[in-house]
Enzyme design. Structure first.
Site, PDB file in Angstrom:
ATOM      1  N   GLU A 194     -88.551  90.851 -39.161  1.00 19.28           N
ATOM      2  CA  GLU A 194     -89.953  91.099 -38.817  1.00 19.28           C
ATOM      3  C   GLU A 194     -90.742  89.793 -38.863  1.00 19.28           C
ATOM      4  O   GLU A 194     -90.346  88.858 -39.552  1.00 19.28           O
ATOM      5  CB  GLU A 194     -90.568  92.124 -39.786  1.00 19.28           C
ATOM      6  CG  GLU A 194     -90.065  91.988 -41.216  1.00 19.28           C
ATOM      7  CD  GLU A 194     -90.779  92.878 -42.222  1.00 19.28           C
ATOM      8  OE1 GLU A 194     -91.994  92.706 -42.389  1.00 19.28           O
ATOM      9  OE2 GLU A 194     -90.115  93.718 -42.848  1.00 19.28           O
TER      10      GLU A 194
ATOM     11  N   LYS B 161     -93.415  87.244 -40.152  1.00 20.35           N
ATOM     12  CA  LYS B 161     -94.084  87.082 -41.446  1.00 20.35           C
ATOM     13  C   LYS B 161     -95.546  86.774 -41.178  1.00 20.35           C
ATOM     14  O   LYS B 161     -95.900  85.669 -40.762  1.00 20.35           O
ATOM     15  CB  LYS B 161     -93.433  85.949 -42.243  1.00 20.35           C
ATOM     16  CG  LYS B 161     -94.060  85.757 -43.604  1.00 20.35           C
ATOM     17  CD  LYS B 161     -93.255  84.771 -44.434  1.00 20.35           C
ATOM     18  CE  LYS B 161     -93.849  84.615 -45.821  1.00 20.35           C
ATOM     19  NZ  LYS B 161     -95.156  83.954 -45.811  1.00 20.35           N
TER      20      LYS B 161
ATOM     21  N   ASP C  95     -99.374  85.898 -41.661  1.00 19.58           N
ATOM     22  CA  ASP C  95    -100.036  84.985 -42.581  1.00 19.58           C
ATOM     23  C   ASP C  95    -101.368  85.596 -43.002  1.00 19.58           C
ATOM     24  O   ASP C  95    -102.397  85.366 -42.383  1.00 19.58           O
ATOM     25  CB  ASP C  95    -100.244  83.638 -41.882  1.00 19.58           C
ATOM     26  CG  ASP C  95    -100.369  82.521 -42.898  1.00 19.58           C
ATOM     27  OD1 ASP C  95    -100.215  82.797 -44.104  1.00 19.58           O
ATOM     28  OD2 ASP C  95    -100.629  81.383 -42.478  1.00 19.58           O
TER      29      ASP C  95
ATOM     30  N   TYR D  22    -100.874  95.574 -41.503  1.00 23.87           N
ATOM     31  CA  TYR D  22     -99.539  95.937 -41.004  1.00 23.87           C
ATOM     32  C   TYR D  22     -98.613  96.174 -42.193  1.00 23.87           C
ATOM     33  O   TYR D  22     -98.518  95.334 -43.087  1.00 23.87           O
ATOM     34  CB  TYR D  22     -98.984  94.831 -40.094  1.00 23.87           C
ATOM     35  CG  TYR D  22     -99.804  94.698 -38.837  1.00 23.87           C
ATOM     36  CD1 TYR D  22     -99.566  95.517 -37.737  1.00 23.87           C
ATOM     37  CD2 TYR D  22    -100.854  93.786 -38.775  1.00 23.87           C
ATOM     38  CE1 TYR D  22    -100.351  95.434 -36.603  1.00 23.87           C
ATOM     39  CE2 TYR D  22    -101.653  93.688 -37.642  1.00 23.87           C
ATOM     40  CZ  TYR D  22    -101.390  94.519 -36.555  1.00 23.87           C
ATOM     41  OH  TYR D  22    -102.187  94.438 -35.438  1.00 23.87           O
TER      42      TYR D  22
ATOM     43  N   LYS E  85     -89.255  80.052 -42.678  1.00 23.77           N
ATOM     44  CA  LYS E  85     -90.544  79.495 -42.279  1.00 23.77           C
ATOM     45  C   LYS E  85     -90.455  78.778 -40.933  1.00 23.77           C
ATOM     46  O   LYS E  85     -89.473  78.104 -40.631  1.00 23.77           O
ATOM     47  CB  LYS E  85     -91.053  78.505 -43.346  1.00 23.77           C
ATOM     48  CG  LYS E  85     -91.489  79.156 -44.650  1.00 23.77           C
ATOM     49  CD  LYS E  85     -92.697  80.009 -44.461  1.00 23.77           C
ATOM     50  CE  LYS E  85     -93.856  79.914 -45.389  1.00 23.77           C
ATOM     51  NZ  LYS E  85     -94.378  78.880 -46.095  1.00 23.77           N
TER      52      LYS E  85
ATOM     53  N   CYS F 292    -123.600  51.010 -26.804  1.00 23.32           N
ATOM     54  CA  CYS F 292    -122.264  51.179 -26.254  1.00 23.32           C
ATOM     55  C   CYS F 292    -121.322  50.097 -26.798  1.00 23.32           C
ATOM     56  O   CYS F 292    -121.648  48.911 -26.719  1.00 23.32           O
ATOM     57  CB  CYS F 292    -122.319  51.112 -24.729  1.00 23.32           C
ATOM     58  SG  CYS F 292    -120.681  51.155 -23.966  1.00 23.32           S
TER      59      CYS F 292
ATOM     60  N   CYS G 196    -120.451  47.850 -23.436  1.00 26.61           N
ATOM     61  CA  CYS G 196    -121.429  47.065 -22.662  1.00 26.61           C
ATOM     62  C   CYS G 196    -122.735  46.837 -23.409  1.00 26.61           C
ATOM     63  O   CYS G 196    -123.650  46.204 -22.887  1.00 26.61           O
ATOM     64  CB  CYS G 196    -121.696  47.726 -21.311  1.00 26.61           C
ATOM     65  SG  CYS G 196    -122.759  49.178 -21.440  1.00 26.61           S
TER      66      CYS G 196
ATOM     67  N   CYS H 211    -123.469  56.497 -22.951  1.00 28.27           N
ATOM     68  CA  CYS H 211    -123.849  55.116 -22.688  1.00 28.27           C
ATOM     69  C   CYS H 211    -124.734  55.134 -21.448  1.00 28.27           C
ATOM     70  O   CYS H 211    -124.402  55.759 -20.442  1.00 28.27           O
ATOM     71  CB  CYS H 211    -122.597  54.287 -22.434  1.00 28.27           C
ATOM     72  SG  CYS H 211    -122.926  52.747 -21.551  1.00 28.27           S
TER      73      CYS H 211
ATOM     74  N   CYS I 286    -121.573  49.351 -16.997  1.00 26.64           N
ATOM     75  CA  CYS I 286    -120.660  49.399 -18.144  1.00 26.64           C
ATOM     76  C   CYS I 286    -119.217  49.285 -17.658  1.00 26.64           C
ATOM     77  O   CYS I 286    -118.746  50.105 -16.866  1.00 26.64           O
ATOM     78  CB  CYS I 286    -120.850  50.693 -18.921  1.00 26.64           C
ATOM     79  SG  CYS I 286    -119.668  50.896 -20.269  1.00 26.64           S
TER      80      CYS I 286
HETATM   81  O1  JCF Z   1     -95.608  89.495 -43.549  1.00 23.30           O
HETATM   82  C1  JCF Z   1     -95.512  89.106 -44.682  1.00 23.30           C
HETATM   83  N1  JCF Z   1     -96.271  88.122 -45.087  1.00 23.30           N
HETATM   84  C2  JCF Z   1     -94.542  89.725 -45.642  1.00 23.30           C
HETATM   85  C3  JCF Z   1     -94.609  89.449 -46.988  1.00 23.30           C
HETATM   86  C4  JCF Z   1     -93.573  90.584 -45.138  1.00 23.30           C
HETATM   87  C5  JCF Z   1     -92.672  91.156 -45.992  1.00 23.30           C
HETATM   88  O2  JCF Z   1     -91.751  91.973 -45.506  1.00 23.30           O
HETATM   89  C6  JCF Z   1     -92.711  90.918 -47.397  1.00 23.30           C
HETATM   90  C7  JCF Z   1     -93.705  90.033 -47.880  1.00 23.30           C
HETATM   91  C8  JCF Z   1     -93.728  89.807 -49.259  1.00 23.30           C
HETATM   92  C9  JCF Z   1     -92.803  90.421 -50.076  1.00 23.30           C
HETATM   93  N2  JCF Z   1     -91.813  91.510 -48.223  1.00 23.30           N
HETATM   94  C10 JCF Z   1     -91.850  91.275 -49.529  1.00 23.30           C
HETATM   95  C11 JCF Z   1     -90.862  91.911 -50.372  1.00 23.30           C
END
Ligand code: JCF
Length: 697
Positions: A138, A140, A142, A248, A339, A432, A435, A450, A456
């Site tokens: 899935e 991740k 932020d 989500y 990451k 400027c 010039c 300018c 210039c």
């Molecule tokens: O989307 C995320 N930041 C995310 C964080 C997704 C996950 O499935 C996570 C998590 C943090 C801990 N699962 C765990 C166990």
């Protein structure tokens, strides 16, 4: 208790300490470890507790990795209170505390396919199997981790992760998030179920919010994660309600009196059926090969997703295997975060240069300690204008955050300095840098310019280069370097001088030689045969780009007609508004510009006469109609379309160029103006008659 200012100063001291390599080499491992821990704990506090990170995520990850490496070499030094063993946050005063019956854990990170393979090998060794397992993959997100507690299908409580055991009660705030159901729907809903997931601020909302902040000269949010965290951890939920947040689900915590599937993937699908949001991107993938495929395909998608993601999460899909593997203190053994390359890095602002553009616009350009971010090395970034410098509060010598999302020009998004003790103000020049003409800034405009015009040298070089560019006169071999030399050597002062150049004059230029010189002369000769649109573009009139130049040429047909046009007539041209019209009129009122134009024509620049667009054959070709008042028997748009079908141009305003005004009910000033100018006027019935004559319904 530390105040946040103490925090920042204290942390900066430590940053200075550890970046000093000499010190690091001589310090004992214990010392290094304890310094790193102290640093990370301070960053945890500013990031998780105060939603005010003072380093980038990438920098933070590096500190954690460094500590992990040292600890794995010296396992005897690992202590349960090390940040590698704990979840980062704590709770803020003002919120009630919630105990997580099932701890809310964090995730370990990997940064490469090798590290991912190592992770899978470790799992297989522990499970004593050889075949790589199936993962649920899935994105991740932020954002901020949140726990939602449903009792008998009703949302009764929401909490932040906090330190993993104790979080903050944010029920009131979470209830304002539109995609979180207050009541679950469907069958076999457990009596008690705790849903875990991520709250984010979608990118569209984040960008809109920050644009508005920018327009008002305010700071805005540092990044979408911070926007989500700051919005959710408000004591006043009416503030949260105004922030567009989304949730989500990614997993399940506590469950009582309910049965769930034995696959993580199936569980997420079940949550979806109960009405809980789950991202569309979840997929089952086999082994490291499958995971890497998913990683690359999501990296491609990254910039088109509605929310910011900083990587992938792979989870062993089989819940029984998850249970066998269990947890270490801060993270499950059955999941890992892979990451993505960071889109933000920190570096030092070494200096600011002021560039002069083609139209004299002065752009401050940040000179940076080169930094690798978003796949390229950045050493310069635009600071746009003086307002932007003030908004960012940035000074020379500061540590700044450079953000570069794919396909987006690199931006400085903030300064990480709080005291600026060693920093120097950025002084916007009054004259400027090229010039020495005065720099002007028109009230209400962000851009400073300018005032030197073609006096210039910088503007002259840019103007020549633009004149010769591919979309304009397309003079092969006349790029930046040659334009610069020609101006510096005093060989040309304006574009018309180009056509008086001789091969002999060119040969002497650096990196030129006879062959290139001859080619350039040939290209100059060839460029004399052009089109009116390209010629207009080449003149470099402010705000006149390729499309506008084309529209102007098609409307006026001849240069003479355009030269004489007033602001009002100019606005009859497609997509020409008042501002563009004023720039065009101003340009053709400058004696200097007219001289250059005459010189260009005398040098032999020419173009084919333009035939009005195939409208010759149409009955109303070349005629301009204006519609005003309310029509009763047809819509205004229909009337407009029918007139255009007959070849007429339909304009919004009456001028001397108007051929006919169609007057509906309660017509006003346009009718008066038509009468003043003696322009023929017809009513709706006459218009219908006109259409019928030409067989138009
Ligand atoms: O989307 C995320 N930041 C995310 C964080 C997704 C996950 O499935 C996570 C998590 C943090 C801990 N699962 C765990 C166990």
């Amino acid at each position: 208790m530390l105040r946040s200012e103490d925090l920042i100063t204290a942390t900066n001291k430590h940053v200075n300490h550890t970046t000093n390599k000499l010190l690091l080499m001589t310090a004992s491992v214990e010392d290094q470890i304890s310094k790193l821990r102290e640093q990370i704990m301070l960053h945890n506090s500013s990031y998780y507790t105060h939603d005010n990170p003072i380093i980038t995520d990438a920098e933070y990850d590096r500190l954690i990795q460094k500590l992990q490496k040292l600890e794995s070499k010296h396992p005897e030094l690992i202590s349960p209170d090390s940040p590698t063993q704990k979840v980062g946050g704590t709770v803020l005063d003002g919120f009630s505390k919630i105990n997580h019956e099932v701890p809310m854990l964090s995730l370990d990170n990997v940064f490469s396919s090798e590290e991912l393979s190592d992770f899978i090998t470790r799992i297989n060794n522990r499970l004593n199997v050889s075949e790589e397992p199936v993962f649920c993959a899935e994105p991740k997100l932020d954002g901020l981790a949140i726990s939602l507690l449903y009792q008998n299908g009703q949302l009764v409580r929401a909490a932040t992760r906090g330190d993993g055991n104790v979080g903050e009660d944010v029920t009131h705030n979470v209830k304002t998030i539109k995609n979180i159901p207050h009541i679950l729907k469907g069958k076999e809903i457990p009596e008690t179920i705790e849903i875990r997931g991520e709250v984010v601020m979608p990118l569209a909302a984040f960008n809109a919010y920050n644009q508005q902040a920018k327009d008002q000269g305010e700071k805005g949010f540092v990044n979408p994660r911070n926007a989500a965290a700051g919005s959710l951890r408000q004591l006043d939920s009416t503030i949260t309600a105004k922030r567009p947040l989304a949730f989500y689900s990614y997993g399940i915590g506590l469950i009582k009196n309910g049965v769930l599937a034995n696959s993580h993937y199936q569980r997420l699908l079940q949550l979806k059926e109960w009405g809980l949001p789950v991202t569309d991107e979840i997929e089952l993938k086999s082994g490291s090969k499958g995971c890497m495929e998913y990683y690359h395909s999501l990296l491609e998608l990254r910039d088109s997703l509605p929310y910011e993601i900083d990587g992938i999460v792979y989870k062993i899909d089989d819940i029984k295997l998850q249970q066998q593997l269990g947890f270490v203190s801060r993270a499950p053994r059955w999941a890992i975060a892979h990451k993505f390359p960071a889109q933000e890095q920190q570096t030092t602002l070494l200096d600011v240069e002021f560039q002069v553009g083609r139209t004299g616009a002065i752009t401050p350009v940040a000179i940076l300690e080169p930094i690798f971010v978003g796949g390229v090395t950045i050493s310069r970034a635009s600071l746009h204008n003086q307002d932007e410098i003030e908004r960012l509060g940035v000074k020379i010598g500061d540590t700044v955050v450079v953000r570069r999302a794919a396909d987006v020009i690199p931006q400085i998004t903030r300064s990480l300095a709080d005291t600026h003790t060693t920093s120097k103000d950025i002084v916007f020049p009054s004259h400027c840098p090229v010039c020495q003409s005065e720099i002007e800034r028109i009230e209400g405009e962000a851009v400073a310019r300018c005032s030197g015009g073609l006096y210039c040298v910088a503007q002259r070089k840019e103007a020549i280069q633009y004149f010769a560019s591919r979309k304009a006169l397309n003079i092969d071999g006349l790029g930046e370097k040659v334009a610069e030399q020609l101006v510096d050597e005093g060989l040309i002062h304006n574009p018309a001088d180009l056509f008086a150049l001789t091969t002999e004059q060119l040969i002497d230029l650096e990196r030129m030689g006879p062959k290139k010189a001859e080619n350039l002369i040939r290209a100059l000769t060839k460029s004399k045969q052009t089109t009116l649109a390209k010629f207009l573009l080449a003149l470099g009139i402010r705000e006149v780009g390729e499309a506008t130049a084309k529209n102007l040429a098609e409307y006026f047909l001849t240069l003479d007609a355009l030269k004489q046009a007033d602001v009002e007539t100019l606005q009859e041209v497609d997509d020409v508004g008042e501002i563009v019209a004023k720039h065009v009129e101003y340009f053709f009122r400058q004696p200097h510009n007219l001289e250059v134009i005459d010189a260009l024509i005398n040098a032999g620049i020419h173009w084919p006469a333009i035939l009005p667009k195939e409208q010759k054959a149409l009955p109303l070709a070349g005629k301009t109609y204006v519609l005003t008042g309310t029509l009763n028997q047809m819509k205004r748009n229909e009337a407009k379309a029918s007139l255009q079908t007959l070849g007429a141009k339909v304009s919004g305003s009456v001028s001397a160029k108007t051929d006919c005004v169609v007057v509906g009910e309660s017509a006003g000033s346009k009718l008066t103006k038509a009468q003043e100018l003696n322009i023929p006027v017809i009513d709706e019935n006459e218009l219908i008659l006109l259409f019928q004559t030409h067989n138009i319904e």
